[in-house]
Design a protein around this motif. Structure first.
Motif, mmCIF file in Angstrom:
data_model
loop_
_atom_site.group_PDB
_atom_site.id
_atom_site.type_symbol
_atom_site.label_atom_id
_atom_site.label_comp_id
_atom_site.label_asym_id
_atom_site.label_seq_id
_atom_site.Cartn_x
_atom_site.Cartn_y
_atom_site.Cartn_z
ATOM 1 N N ASP A 100 8.622 -5.306 9.580
ATOM 2 C CA ASP A 100 10.079 -5.271 10.272
ATOM 3 C C ASP A 100 11.398 -5.398 10.191
ATOM 4 O O ASP A 100 12.424 -5.330 10.737
ATOM 5 N N ALA A 101 11.290 -5.928 8.470
ATOM 6 C CA ALA A 101 12.640 -6.531 8.338
ATOM 7 C C ALA A 101 13.914 -5.082 8.223
ATOM 8 O O ALA A 101 14.996 -5.657 7.787
ATOM 9 N N LEU A 102 13.324 -3.983 7.790
ATOM 10 C CA LEU A 102 14.954 -2.875 8.379
ATOM 11 C C LEU A 102 15.694 -2.988 9.303
ATOM 12 O O LEU A 102 16.661 -2.837 9.734
ATOM 13 N N LYS A 103 14.740 -3.073 10.136
ATOM 14 C CA LYS A 103 14.918 -3.151 11.940
ATOM 15 C C LYS A 103 15.800 -4.523 12.252
ATOM 16 O O LYS A 103 16.754 -4.145 12.826
ATOM 17 N N LYS A 104 15.398 -5.634 11.883
ATOM 18 C CA LYS A 104 16.251 -6.318 11.868
ATOM 19 C C LYS A 104 17.375 -6.685 11.035
ATOM 20 O O LYS A 104 18.048 -6.776 11.649
ATOM 21 N N SER A 105 17.575 -6.327 10.642
ATOM 22 C CA SER A 105 18.726 -6.377 9.197
ATOM 23 C C SER A 105 19.589 -5.254 9.994
ATOM 24 O O SER A 105 21.025 -5.815 9.852
#
Length: 109
Positions: A100-105
């Motif tokens: 979920d790195a891109l989603k959070k960013s």
């Protein structure tokens, strides 16, 4: 520029033993509106063939092959010039994203 697209630049040099895991970590993102631009900086191992294989399987993955070794800053700039996303980031070719790195960013922007 594409509005919600995240462009990920990955400069790469001789990381055939790591690059599959890195690419898979991008493919496994819960946020799917991304493009991965791999800039191969004249690798002498199987890095380029691995990158090309993934590119042929997913249209969001693009490969640029430098004709001469340009080192990290120039390779990043080459990738960023190719990027179509509104949001830009980069990663090393031996890093792995949590799913979920891109989603959070993206949500922070």
């Amino acid at each position: 520029m594409k509005e919600d697209l995240v462009s990920i630049i990955m400069p790469s040099y001789n990381t055939g033993k790591f690059i599959k895991e890195t690419i898979n970590s991008v493919l496994n993102q819960t946020y799917n509106n991304w493009e991965l631009i791999i800039v191969d900086d004249c690798s002498t191992d199987d890095t380029l063939s691995i990158a090309n294989k993934y590119s042929s399987m997913d249209k969001r993955i693009h490969v640029i092959h430098n004709e001469v070794n340009k080192k990290l800053p120039a390779s990043l700039n080459i990738g960023f010039r190719r990027a179509e996303g509104k949001y830009l980031t980069w990663t090393s070719d031996d890093n792995m994203y949590v799913s979920d790195a891109l989603k959070k960013s993206y949500k922070r922007s």
